[in-house]
Design an enzyme around this catalytic site. Structure first.
Site, PDB file in Angstrom:
ATOM      1  N   GLY A 153       0.796  -1.218   0.000  1.00 48.06           N
ATOM      2  CA  GLY A 153       0.000   0.000   0.000  1.00 48.06           C
ATOM      3  C   GLY A 153       0.828   1.267   0.000  1.00 48.06           C
ATOM      4  O   GLY A 153       0.519   2.220  -0.726  1.00 48.06           O
ATOM      5  N   ASP A 154       1.892   1.318   0.806  1.00 45.83           N
ATOM      6  CA  ASP A 154       2.690   2.540   0.901  1.00 45.83           C
ATOM      7  C   ASP A 154       3.304   2.897  -0.441  1.00 45.83           C
ATOM      8  O   ASP A 154       3.185   4.029  -0.919  1.00 45.83           O
ATOM      9  CB  ASP A 154       3.792   2.377   1.955  1.00 45.83           C
ATOM     10  CG  ASP A 154       3.237   2.212   3.361  1.00 45.83           C
ATOM     11  OD1 ASP A 154       2.082   2.611   3.565  1.00 45.83           O
ATOM     12  OD2 ASP A 154       3.944   1.683   4.225  1.00 45.83           O
ATOM     13  N   GLN A 190      -0.552  -1.150 -11.917  1.00 43.95           N
ATOM     14  CA  GLN A 190      -1.613  -0.285 -11.394  1.00 43.95           C
ATOM     15  C   GLN A 190      -2.659   0.005 -12.453  1.00 43.95           C
ATOM     16  O   GLN A 190      -3.858   0.019 -12.168  1.00 43.95           O
ATOM     17  CB  GLN A 190      -1.015   1.009 -10.855  1.00 43.95           C
ATOM     18  CG  GLN A 190      -0.366   0.860  -9.497  1.00 43.95           C
ATOM     19  CD  GLN A 190      -0.021   2.183  -8.851  1.00 43.95           C
ATOM     20  OE1 GLN A 190       0.165   3.188  -9.532  1.00 43.95           O
ATOM     21  NE2 GLN A 190       0.079   2.207  -7.537  1.00 43.95           N
ATOM     22  N   GLU A 247      -5.298   0.989   1.410  1.00 45.34           N
ATOM     23  CA  GLU A 247      -5.630   2.367   1.045  1.00 45.34           C
ATOM     24  C   GLU A 247      -5.712   2.593  -0.461  1.00 45.34           C
ATOM     25  O   GLU A 247      -6.679   3.164  -0.960  1.00 45.34           O
ATOM     26  CB  GLU A 247      -4.609   3.337   1.638  1.00 45.34           C
ATOM     27  CG  GLU A 247      -4.879   4.799   1.292  1.00 45.34           C
ATOM     28  CD  GLU A 247      -4.054   5.785   2.097  1.00 45.34           C
ATOM     29  OE1 GLU A 247      -3.724   6.852   1.552  1.00 45.34           O
ATOM     30  OE2 GLU A 247      -3.761   5.507   3.271  1.00 45.34           O
TER      31      GLU A 247
END
Length: 339
Positions: free
Chosen positions: A14-15, A227, A245
């Site tokens: 996530g980060d 992505q 997130e």
């Protein structure tokens, strides 16, 4: 503008996922970015195509002879190397220092967004760090949303894209994506999904090997997706199960019904965070029961009750979010830069 963006990969992806989206958005709008990261391995599949303007650098364990950029972003309180902070303090004019916080719908976000933290001691004495909170209301920093995103979603042909990947559904099957942390509720979820003909597209993760076909449900194990392709997966599916997130935000832009698996915390602080979002988004009551069940706050309903209401709610919620400026536009405005 030159931006230095610092990221530590704690666990999962996530980060680095959020930081890469921010870096790409900056580069697309004409800025240069140095992305400093302690583990860039996930970018091999997450971002196989990298736009001009982004330089990926290893986390500086020692002082590096580099002049800090115009803006330094400390993602998720990752704590900048002291040598780099000292160089920030020595640079004239001094860089703007932003701590990009985690996304939350809780009330404190509005109170803390934009607050300054003057540095009175240490290598950064004399600098001021500002806290920038993503969020869902006009009193927060908004959400990452690159220019033209909603137009691309509107023009997207989901069935054709799924067929091109070899993931097309059979007649009458709904298509559901699954991206989640380890979850003991998986068998109950599979039972609920099997109540209607379903093709389950299982993303890599701890649950992928635990999914098994049953009457009414078949599945495909997907590879790691970039992505861009993960976004397309969300746009193409009828229902999305997401986690963390980055995928949580992208599911909201997809405008399709979704269920969020929030990152579990040992003290159960994630329960309040989950409830805060459900309240903020005014999720339909029956759909909240599905969310609570998937997150272990209550038994998972035997059927996905509330799906019809969630199908109507998702595009309306997206429209509400899209009425607010995106995160990068707000950040540039906060810094006094043209958007």
């Amino acid at each position: 503008m030159l931006w230095d963006l610092f990221c530590r990969v704690i666990d999962n992806h996530g980060d680095i996922g959020v930081c890469w989206r921010l870096a790409r958005d900056l580069a697309t709008r004409g800025d240069a970015v140095r992305l400093w990261v302690d583990d860039a391995s996930a970018l091999a599949w997450m971002a196989p195509r990298r736009p001009i303007g982004i330089e990926v650098r290893p986390w500086p364990e020692e002082d590096v002879e580099v002049v800090p950029g115009d803006v330094v972003v400390e993602a998720f309180g990752c704590e900048l190397p002291e040598g780099f902070v000292a160089r920030m303090a020595a640079r004239q004019p001094t860089p703007r220092w932003i701590n990009l916080e985690y996304l939350s719908a809780e009330d404190y976000v509005e109170r803390c967004h934009g607050l300054a933290s003057p540095q009175s001691s240490g290598p950064g004495a004399g600098l001021a760090k500002h806290f920038f909170y993503p969020g869902f209301t006009p009193r927060t920093g908004g959400l990452l949303r690159e220019p033209g995103l909603l137009a691309r979603i509107a023009a997207f042909d989901g069935p054709a894209w799924l067929a091109a990947q070899g993931w097309g559904p059979r007649p009458q099957e709904r298509v559901v994506s699954l991206f989640a942390y380890a979850n003991p509720g998986l068998p109950a979820l599979l039972d609920a999904l099997a109540q209607a003909p379903t093709l389950l597209l299982a993303c890599p993760g701890p649950l992928q090997q635990q999914v098994a076909d049953r009457p009414g449900l078949r599945h495909l194990a997907l590879p790691y997706l970039s992505q861009d392709d993960y976004d397309r997966l969300l746009w193409a599916c009828d229902l999305n199960f997401v986690r963390g997130e980055d995928s949580f935000v992208r599911a909201q832009w997809a405008g399709k019904p979704f269920v969020w698996h929030i990152y579990p915390q040992h003290d159960d602080a994630h329960h309040a965070k989950l409830e805060a979002f459900m309240d903020r988004a005014a999720l339909p009551g029956a759909w909240r029961r599905v969310w609570r069940g998937w997150n272990g706050l209550a038994p998972l309903p035997a059927t996905l009750e509330g799906l019809d209401a969630a199908r109507a709610h998702a595009p309306a919620w997206r429209e509400q979010l899209a009425a607010q400026p995106d995160l990068l536009s707000q950040l540039r405005s906060f810094l006094g830069f043209p958007s």
